[in-house]
Design a protein around this motif. Structure first.
Motif, PDB file in Angstrom:
ATOM      1  N   LYS A   7       0.665  -1.401   0.040  1.00  0.00           N
ATOM      2  CA  LYS A   7       0.015  -0.032  -0.178  1.00  0.00           C
ATOM      3  C   LYS A   7       0.921   1.466   0.114  1.00  0.00           C
ATOM      4  O   LYS A   7       1.760   1.372   0.955  1.00  0.00           O
ATOM      5  N   GLY A   8       0.740   1.995  -1.089  1.00  0.00           N
ATOM      6  CA  GLY A   8       1.405   3.492  -1.108  1.00  0.00           C
ATOM      7  C   GLY A   8       2.776   3.136  -1.765  1.00  0.00           C
ATOM      8  O   GLY A   8       3.231   4.246  -1.925  1.00  0.00           O
ATOM      9  N   LEU A   9       3.095   2.184  -2.033  1.00  0.00           N
ATOM     10  CA  LEU A   9       4.569   2.076  -2.843  1.00  0.00           C
ATOM     11  C   LEU A   9       4.379   2.025  -4.316  1.00  0.00           C
ATOM     12  O   LEU A   9       3.248   1.725  -5.089  1.00  0.00           O
ATOM     13  N   ARG A  10       5.531   2.610  -4.819  1.00  0.00           N
ATOM     14  CA  ARG A  10       5.640   2.327  -6.562  1.00  0.00           C
ATOM     15  C   ARG A  10       6.206   0.940  -6.869  1.00  0.00           C
ATOM     16  O   ARG A  10       7.405   0.875  -6.432  1.00  0.00           O
ATOM     17  N   VAL A  11       5.713   0.203  -7.745  1.00  0.00           N
ATOM     18  CA  VAL A  11       5.792  -0.926  -7.905  1.00  0.00           C
ATOM     19  C   VAL A  11       6.148  -1.098  -9.293  1.00  0.00           C
ATOM     20  O   VAL A  11       5.269  -0.560 -10.327  1.00  0.00           O
ATOM     21  N   LEU A  12       6.985  -1.857  -9.778  1.00  0.00           N
ATOM     22  CA  LEU A  12       7.146  -2.265 -11.210  1.00  0.00           C
ATOM     23  C   LEU A  12       7.309  -3.770 -11.359  1.00  0.00           C
ATOM     24  O   LEU A  12       7.911  -4.535 -10.626  1.00  0.00           O
ATOM     25  N   ASP A  13       6.216  -4.084 -12.221  1.00  0.00           N
ATOM     26  CA  ASP A  13       6.440  -5.848 -12.506  1.00  0.00           C
ATOM     27  C   ASP A  13       6.855  -5.935 -13.872  1.00  0.00           C
ATOM     28  O   ASP A  13       6.284  -5.595 -14.961  1.00  0.00           O
ATOM     29  N   VAL A  14       7.876  -6.395 -14.044  1.00  0.00           N
ATOM     30  CA  VAL A  14       8.937  -6.790 -15.202  1.00  0.00           C
ATOM     31  C   VAL A  14       8.151  -8.253 -15.900  1.00  0.00           C
ATOM     32  O   VAL A  14       8.275  -8.957 -15.172  1.00  0.00           O
ATOM     33  N   GLY A  15       7.846  -8.068 -17.041  1.00  0.00           N
ATOM     34  CA  GLY A  15       7.298  -9.404 -17.860  1.00  0.00           C
ATOM     35  C   GLY A  15       5.972  -9.621 -17.088  1.00  0.00           C
ATOM     36  O   GLY A  15       5.527 -10.694 -16.900  1.00  0.00           O
ATOM     37  N   CYS A  16       5.196  -8.476 -17.330  1.00  0.00           N
ATOM     38  CA  CYS A  16       3.683  -8.480 -16.613  1.00  0.00           C
ATOM     39  C   CYS A  16       2.799  -9.442 -17.242  1.00  0.00           C
ATOM     40  O   CYS A  16       1.675  -9.697 -16.846  1.00  0.00           O
ATOM     41  N   GLY A  17       2.941  -9.651 -18.592  1.00  0.00           N
ATOM     42  CA  GLY A  17       1.990 -10.392 -19.699  1.00  0.00           C
ATOM     43  C   GLY A  17       0.838  -9.623 -19.289  1.00  0.00           C
ATOM     44  O   GLY A  17       0.371  -8.518 -19.707  1.00  0.00           O
ATOM     45  N   GLY A  18      -0.444 -10.456 -19.104  1.00  0.00           N
ATOM     46  CA  GLY A  18      -1.786 -10.033 -19.135  1.00  0.00           C
ATOM     47  C   GLY A  18      -2.323  -9.328 -18.051  1.00  0.00           C
ATOM     48  O   GLY A  18      -3.292  -8.808 -17.816  1.00  0.00           O
ATOM     49  N   GLY A  19      -1.097  -9.051 -16.940  1.00  0.00           N
ATOM     50  CA  GLY A  19      -1.392  -8.099 -15.714  1.00  0.00           C
ATOM     51  C   GLY A  19      -2.105  -8.681 -14.711  1.00  0.00           C
ATOM     52  O   GLY A  19      -2.633  -8.179 -13.631  1.00  0.00           O
ATOM     53  N   ILE A  20      -2.014 -10.210 -14.609  1.00  0.00           N
ATOM     54  CA  ILE A  20      -2.666 -10.774 -13.510  1.00  0.00           C
ATOM     55  C   ILE A  20      -1.786 -10.347 -12.080  1.00  0.00           C
ATOM     56  O   ILE A  20      -2.591 -10.105 -11.279  1.00  0.00           O
ATOM     57  N   LEU A  21      -0.642 -10.230 -11.943  1.00  0.00           N
ATOM     58  CA  LEU A  21      -0.046  -9.928 -10.731  1.00  0.00           C
ATOM     59  C   LEU A  21      -0.093  -8.413 -10.709  1.00  0.00           C
ATOM     60  O   LEU A  21      -0.380  -7.860  -9.520  1.00  0.00           O
ATOM     61  N   ALA A  22       0.269  -7.533 -11.392  1.00  0.00           N
ATOM     62  CA  ALA A  22      -0.001  -6.093 -11.548  1.00  0.00           C
ATOM     63  C   ALA A  22      -1.261  -5.590 -11.409  1.00  0.00           C
ATOM     64  O   ALA A  22      -1.178  -4.805 -10.489  1.00  0.00           O
ATOM     65  N   ASP A  23      -2.240  -6.197 -11.703  1.00  0.00           N
ATOM     66  CA  ASP A  23      -3.616  -5.648 -11.432  1.00  0.00           C
ATOM     67  C   ASP A  23      -3.782  -6.021  -9.943  1.00  0.00           C
ATOM     68  O   ASP A  23      -4.426  -5.300  -9.126  1.00  0.00           O
ATOM     69  N   SER A  24      -3.348  -7.286  -9.253  1.00  0.00           N
ATOM     70  CA  SER A  24      -3.616  -7.606  -8.014  1.00  0.00           C
ATOM     71  C   SER A  24      -2.913  -6.583  -6.925  1.00  0.00           C
ATOM     72  O   SER A  24      -3.234  -6.098  -5.978  1.00  0.00           O
ATOM     73  N   MET A  25      -1.658  -6.284  -7.255  1.00  0.00           N
ATOM     74  CA  MET A  25      -0.827  -5.453  -6.580  1.00  0.00           C
ATOM     75  C   MET A  25      -1.351  -4.010  -6.506  1.00  0.00           C
ATOM     76  O   MET A  25      -1.451  -3.181  -5.399  1.00  0.00           O
ATOM     77  N   ALA A  26      -1.883  -3.562  -7.763  1.00  0.00           N
ATOM     78  CA  ALA A  26      -2.498  -2.229  -7.600  1.00  0.00           C
ATOM     79  C   ALA A  26      -3.839  -2.228  -6.684  1.00  0.00           C
ATOM     80  O   ALA A  26      -4.394  -1.261  -5.985  1.00  0.00           O
ATOM     81  N   ARG A  27      -4.645  -3.482  -6.564  1.00  0.00           N
ATOM     82  CA  ARG A  27      -5.654  -3.381  -5.806  1.00  0.00           C
ATOM     83  C   ARG A  27      -5.413  -3.575  -4.266  1.00  0.00           C
ATOM     84  O   ARG A  27      -6.227  -3.468  -3.425  1.00  0.00           O
ATOM     85  N   MET A  28      -4.126  -3.915  -4.127  1.00  0.00           N
ATOM     86  CA  MET A  28      -3.727  -3.724  -2.842  1.00  0.00           C
ATOM     87  C   MET A  28      -3.015  -2.326  -2.375  1.00  0.00           C
ATOM     88  O   MET A  28      -2.816  -2.158  -1.075  1.00  0.00           O
ATOM     89  N   GLY A  29      -3.360  -1.310  -3.165  1.00  0.00           N
ATOM     90  CA  GLY A  29      -2.999   0.089  -3.004  1.00  0.00           C
ATOM     91  C   GLY A  29      -1.597   0.510  -3.271  1.00  0.00           C
ATOM     92  O   GLY A  29      -1.204   1.585  -3.131  1.00  0.00           O
ATOM     93  N   ALA A  30      -0.956  -0.367  -4.372  1.00  0.00           N
ATOM     94  CA  ALA A  30       0.172   0.146  -4.836  1.00  0.00           C
ATOM     95  C   ALA A  30       0.107   1.178  -6.237  1.00  0.00           C
ATOM     96  O   ALA A  30      -1.062   0.836  -6.751  1.00  0.00           O
ATOM     97  N   GLU A  31       0.870   1.792  -6.346  1.00  0.00           N
ATOM     98  CA  GLU A  31       1.077   2.335  -7.731  1.00  0.00           C
ATOM     99  C   GLU A  31       1.716   1.507  -8.803  1.00  0.00           C
ATOM    100  O   GLU A  31       3.010   1.568  -8.610  1.00  0.00           O
TER     101      GLU A  31
END
Length: 235
Positions: free
Chosen positions: A50-74
């Protein structure tokens, strides 16, 4: 460091052909959906998102990236598979996920552009698909802020991993398309740890990921012989 050529065209084509199925939880990407809660809980437990700036390398269709954003990350998700990125962007719009964006760029190019910009960098199930995984690790180390976390997950290279991750998962259980993984590209934990040390990333924790095909249940433990996760932190 490679800046343009650290990708395998055949690998990109493989995942691009399946792009429209990324968010179908009964498709070839079912395993990613099923392990995602484990990955997310593990990452958030070591680096509360929550509140962190996060980079997902090799994100593909966004499964992990989307869920991390829903945890409050940018979250910024990057990949070189343009079709998968379009699916990720469309899903974010349809699901109304806030705080996630996607970009078609290599990790190395982004590292040259935005060094030291992220609190957390994730690179999951991606290293075993590129010609030079050490270059990706170097880029991740460059992209994270001092004292920031970098998380990796990949597959070990040994007889057990060949039998379980390739023969079992791809040819017997049909969990993944045949040819998803090449044995020679799999990475031993000692090799990944060496890449990390060489780039100034300190070891924090490792976990193995196990699977019961009868119950379709995944869990984390200390056995890193097949699938494993590695948490590091920049000095």
């Amino acid at each position: 460091m490679l800046t343009k050529d650290n990708f395998d065209p055949a690998e990109l084509a493989k995942f691009s052909d399946l792009a429209y199925r990324w968010w179908d939880k009964e498709s070839e990407f079912r395993p990613l959906h099923e392990i995602n809660p484990l990955r997310l809980e593990w990452i958030d437990g070591l680096a509360p998102l929550k509140g962190l700036r996060v980079l997902d390398v090799g994100c593909g269709g966004g499964i992990l990236a989307d869920s991390m954003a829903r945890m409050g990350a940018e979250v910024l998700g990057i990949d070189l598979a343009s079709k998968a990125l379009k699916v990720a962007q469309l899903h974010a719009l349809e699901a109304q996920t806030e705080g996630v964006t996607y970009r078609e760029i290599s990790a190395e190019a982004l590292a040259a552009e935005q060094p030291g910009s992220f609190d957390v960098v994730t690179c999951m199930e991606m290293l075993e698909h590129v010609p030079d995984p050490s270059s990706i690790v170097q880029a991740c180390a460059s992209l994270v802020k001092p004292r920031g976390h970098v998380f990796f997950s990949t597959i070990n290279r040994n007889t057990k991993s060949f039998l379980f991750a390739i023969v079992g998962a791809e040819y017997m259980l049909n969990m993944l398309p045949r040819g998803t993984h090449e044995y020679a590209k799999l990475i031993k934990p000692s090799e990944l740890a060496c890449y990390c040390r060489n780039t100034g990333l300190d070891f924090v924790q490792s976990k193995g990921m196990q699977y019961n095909p009868l119950t379709r249940h995944y869990w984390l433990n200390a056995d890193t012989h097949v699938n494993y996760l590695l948490a590091t932190r920049k000095a």
